[in-house]
Structures are given as structure tokens and as C-alpha cells.
Motif scaffolding. Sequence first.
Motif, PDB file in Angstrom:
ATOM      1  N   SER A 156       0.700  -1.117   0.050  1.00  0.00           N
ATOM      2  CA  SER A 156       0.012  -0.132  -0.016  1.00  0.00           C
ATOM      3  C   SER A 156       0.795   1.094   0.013  1.00  0.00           C
ATOM      4  CB  SER A 156      -0.831   0.104   1.111  1.00  0.00           C
ATOM      5  OG  SER A 156      -0.349   0.075   2.329  1.00  0.00           O
ATOM      6  N   TRP A 159       0.856   3.108  -3.263  1.00  0.00           N
ATOM      7  CA  TRP A 159      -0.363   3.844  -3.920  1.00  0.00           C
ATOM      8  C   TRP A 159      -0.808   5.070  -3.020  1.00  0.00           C
ATOM      9  CZ3 TRP A 159       0.951  -1.063  -5.336  1.00  0.00           C
ATOM     10  CH2 TRP A 159       0.671  -1.194  -6.683  1.00  0.00           C
ATOM     11  N   ASP A 162      -3.992   9.775  -5.547  1.00  0.00           N
ATOM     12  CA  ASP A 162      -5.384   9.790  -6.052  1.00  0.00           C
ATOM     13  C   ASP A 162      -5.586   8.479  -7.190  1.00  0.00           C
ATOM     14  OD1 ASP A 162      -7.961   9.880  -7.609  1.00  0.00           O
ATOM     15  OD2 ASP A 162      -7.878  11.959  -6.929  1.00  0.00           O
ATOM     16  N   ASN A 163      -6.166   7.431  -6.858  1.00  0.00           N
ATOM     17  CA  ASN A 163      -5.943   6.188  -7.654  1.00  0.00           C
ATOM     18  C   ASN A 163      -7.034   5.968  -8.619  1.00  0.00           C
ATOM     19  OD1 ASN A 163      -3.619   5.042  -6.207  1.00  0.00           O
ATOM     20  ND2 ASN A 163      -4.725   5.134  -4.723  1.00  0.00           N
ATOM     21  N   GLU A 166      -6.093   4.341 -11.898  1.00  0.00           N
ATOM     22  CA  GLU A 166      -5.486   3.179 -11.364  1.00  0.00           C
ATOM     23  C   GLU A 166      -6.841   2.228 -11.188  1.00  0.00           C
ATOM     24  OE1 GLU A 166      -1.851   2.136 -10.370  1.00  0.00           O
ATOM     25  OE2 GLU A 166      -1.825   3.630 -11.832  1.00  0.00           O
ATOM     26  N   ARG A 167      -7.734   2.581 -10.643  1.00  0.00           N
ATOM     27  CA  ARG A 167      -9.111   1.920 -10.509  1.00  0.00           C
ATOM     28  C   ARG A 167      -9.614   1.593 -11.778  1.00  0.00           C
ATOM     29  NH1 ARG A 167     -10.103   5.252  -6.154  1.00  0.00           N
ATOM     30  NH2 ARG A 167     -11.284   6.360  -7.343  1.00  0.00           N
ATOM     31  N   GLN A 173      -8.928  -3.915 -10.665  1.00  0.00           N
ATOM     32  CA  GLN A 173      -8.346  -2.714 -10.023  1.00  0.00           C
ATOM     33  C   GLN A 173      -9.486  -2.192  -9.158  1.00  0.00           C
ATOM     34  OE1 GLN A 173      -5.033  -2.857  -9.731  1.00  0.00           O
ATOM     35  NE2 GLN A 173      -5.047  -4.770 -11.264  1.00  0.00           N
ATOM     36  N   MET A 177      -7.822  -1.574  -5.691  1.00  0.00           N
ATOM     37  CA  MET A 177      -7.310  -0.290  -5.117  1.00  0.00           C
ATOM     38  C   MET A 177      -8.032   0.437  -3.768  1.00  0.00           C
ATOM     39  SD  MET A 177      -4.830   0.975  -6.663  1.00  0.00           S
ATOM     40  CE  MET A 177      -4.048  -0.740  -7.206  1.00  0.00           C
ATOM     41  N   GLU A 181      -5.959   1.470  -0.587  1.00  0.00           N
ATOM     42  CA  GLU A 181      -5.907   2.821   0.387  1.00  0.00           C
ATOM     43  C   GLU A 181      -6.324   2.560   1.707  1.00  0.00           C
ATOM     44  OE1 GLU A 181      -9.067   4.536  -2.265  1.00  0.00           O
ATOM     45  OE2 GLU A 181      -7.401   5.117  -3.927  1.00  0.00           O
ATOM     46  N   GLU A 258       0.126   7.524 -15.353  1.00  0.00           N
ATOM     47  CA  GLU A 258       0.527   6.088 -15.076  1.00  0.00           C
ATOM     48  C   GLU A 258       2.041   6.021 -15.090  1.00  0.00           C
ATOM     49  OE1 GLU A 258      -1.658   2.416 -15.903  1.00  0.00           O
ATOM     50  OE2 GLU A 258       0.000   1.547 -17.235  1.00  0.00           O
ATOM     51  N   TYR A 261       3.434   7.529 -11.976  1.00  0.00           N
ATOM     52  CA  TYR A 261       3.100   6.662 -10.757  1.00  0.00           C
ATOM     53  C   TYR A 261       3.918   5.621 -10.616  1.00  0.00           C
ATOM     54  CZ  TYR A 261      -0.532   6.032  -6.989  1.00  0.00           C
ATOM     55  OH  TYR A 261      -1.221   6.138  -5.883  1.00  0.00           O
ATOM     56  N   GLN A 265       6.447   4.561  -7.812  1.00  0.00           N
ATOM     57  CA  GLN A 265       6.444   3.305  -7.135  1.00  0.00           C
ATOM     58  C   GLN A 265       7.794   2.463  -6.969  1.00  0.00           C
ATOM     59  OE1 GLN A 265       3.242   1.577  -9.136  1.00  0.00           O
ATOM     60  NE2 GLN A 265       1.634   2.648  -7.835  1.00  0.00           N
TER      61      GLN A 265
END
Length: 441
Positions: A156, A159, A162-163, A166-167, A173, A177, A181, A258, A261, A265
Motif C-alpha cells: 500500500s 499507492w 489519487d488512484n 488506477e481503479r 483494480q 485499489m 487505500e 501512469e 506513478y 513506485q
Amino acid sequence: MKSSAILATLVLFAASAVAQSHPYPNGDVRGIYTRLLAQIEKIAIFDHHAHPGFPDDTDVDAMASPPGSAPLRERDTNPELVAAAKALFQYPYNDLSPEHAKWLVNKKAELKKQQGNAYFSNLLDKLNIEQGVANRAMMADYLDRKRFVWVFFADSFLWPFDNQKERARNADQQVYMPLQEKMLHRWMDQEHVSRLPASFDEYLKFVSAVLEDNQKNKGAIAMKFEVAYFRPLKFSDPSKEEAEAIYKRYGAGGVPEEKEYRTFQDYIFRYLVLEGGRLHLPVHIHTAVGVGDYFNISESNVMRLENILRDPRYAGTTFVLIHGGYPLEREAIWLAAVKNVYLDSSLMEVVMYPAAFKDSLRQWLETFPDKITFGTDSFPYNEALGAEESYWLGVETGRQGLAGALADMVALGEISEAKALEMAHAYLHDTAVSLYPGKVH
Ligand SMILES: [Zn+2]
């Protein structure tokens, strides 16, 4: 002294003259198998990977499985589940028809009420598991800390922004996601952090505080990544400045692209790996196929981790490749050539039947027998295939596959029976235990 040294050399020569391998088995392979299996059943197991818990316990994982296609053996139609129920609960029927299955559900509820917090410990006793990992979002009160050691999820931290993008990638996802969170917020609550820290350095400090807290105060022995469920397993090598710039841009709001992000990550993942070395907190990574409708097998290929595993900066971190890279386990074993990399066979012996598992395990035993560990991946899949039955399935297939692989090796002139038992102890218990000195037994 000298003559005894000569004698030892002669004995060694004599032994090596006898021990020559050959392509076809000699002698009674079945007999060797039966002898070895009887010995193997007496070895108290350390289960290196499992998710013990009741079906209604949402903390068994930091994610939830969306309805996906289960392989044949993991379906609730598997007739072996009747054998499991008989072995574990003296189930009186020969099928799992809905009305008979009710008996089993009631029986488990009754035992749970009677035995309370000893329920899962008693299960371990039945299976001769001395101690086992509980890889869970949080530890459960009903698992006895003497028998279950906690491995927490570290995904986690990857992430924090604001996902919504991603969602939106797919239905899996959309399920995963929000759970990541939620997990991050639980870590924040744990450390009394009410909002994302303003600076990147403070964020990293918060991440480290969670690791240390979990290890020192909550008894965690390792951190686990199931990151392959959420993004590709290939991690680039961005600078701290790059990651920091992205944190500055999105820490307080806004939806990252993406690519940005992923860059962020990649840095956090490497930071966690380094921290795992500093804190002597081994890093467990899911490396295998996964459930769900959108799990990307090629992007989660275990070999994609090679740049991380062979990076000399992480030589101080112990890696455990959970599920052994399955179905690429024959390649994955060569990653165990790296001194600090180990393989775990959990899930493999639940998805594979004993005949197939035996052959995979034999290749491992013939390559790096000192770098492989046993795990069940027990999980409360459904009412029929609960954590109880998956423990049983994992242990039964694990022992049978192990005895079969070793019997083959003995009959093929590769190893002695004594050496086979030594390998069995290493695989089922000793190697995994050696990774957590003073913490497990
Ligand atoms: Zn697992």
C-alpha cells in the motif's frame, strides 16, 4: 592422524565409486517412497506461507479476489475435499452435496466455539505443522502467537496518491485499489499520521516507522508484496529526486499519469527492499500466476525481478520468491543461485497434483536443495475449501511430492537415503527457520 585422513579419503573414494547416477531407476522405487514418506511424516513442518483465518475474516488478505476462474483442483467440486473433511473432521459422508456440506459447516462452527483460540493450533497439530506464517493484513486474536508468526503486506505504500486512474484500468483494480487505500490508512492510523506527510522525506520516515513498529512491537518477521496483482513486476531505477518531484506534485492531490506513478513506485519498492536489509526483515514477493480476471501473467513473470535480485545494493536483503515463480518454477530455481534469494513452493502443491508437483520439486532438489522452502498457501477460499482443507491439501501433496522426488533421486543413484532425509528436513523446516534467527523455530 595421517592414517585416519588416508582412511577418510579412501572411504570417500569408495562412496563416490558407488554413487553414480543413471537415467533409469534401480531397485524398488515404491519401497523407497514408502520408507521415506513414513520418515517425512514425522518431520515437524515450518509453513513459510499461508493465510489462516475464517471465511468471514476480511483481514486474511490485504486484497480480495474478484470472481476469477479457479483451476480444476481449487474448485469446490474437487473430490479430494471429501478426503480432507474426513481426515480433519471425521466427516461421515462420501460427497459434498449441499445438505451434507451443511454438516461440515456446523461441525467447524461447533469446534470453533469449543476450542476458541486453540482451533487453528489444533489444526496445525493434526497436520504436524510446528509453526506457520500468517500472511495477513493484520494479525487475528484467534491465532496463537506461539504457533503463528505474522508477515504483513507492504504494497500500500506504493499507492498514496489519487488512484482513480488506477481503479479505472479494469474491474479487478476497482476491487483492489480501495483496499490498498484502506491498508495505507490503517498504517497511518497506527502511526498517528492523519494525512500524507508534506515532504517526501517525511513520507519515507513514515514508511520506515511502520516497518519498525510492525517488527518490534507487533512481532512481524517479514514484509510481503503481492504487487504483481496491481502492476508489472519490472522495476526501473529512478533517482530520489525524480520520486520526490512526483510526490511533491501529487501528495496533496491530483491524479498522476501512469508513467509517473510507476516511477514513484519503482523508487518506493527499492526503498522498502533496502529497508528490509537494514532491519533484517526478509522481503516476500508473490511470483506466480494469480486469481482475478485481469491478472497479467507475462508482466508478472518472475524473471522480471532479476535486475532487483541481482543488484549488489540489495545483497543484504533476504528475498523469498513466494509460489516459486509458478508455472515458471524451472527457471525461477536459477534465481536461487543468488546468495540471498530463496524459493517457496506454496500454492504449487495446491494447484498441482502430487505427480506433477513431484517432478517440479525434484528439479529444485537437484539444483539448489538448500534454497527451497515449504509453504501451503492455505486460504479460506470458500466454505468447502476453507483454510483447513487447503492446509491439508498443501501438506499432503507437499509430503507426497517430496517423498516421490527423493525416492526417484535415490533410485537414480543421485543421493543416498540418508542424504534424502537431510534434504527433506531442510525443505520442510530448517532452511526457512534459518532466515529468521531467534524468531521462529
Ligand atoms: Zn498467499
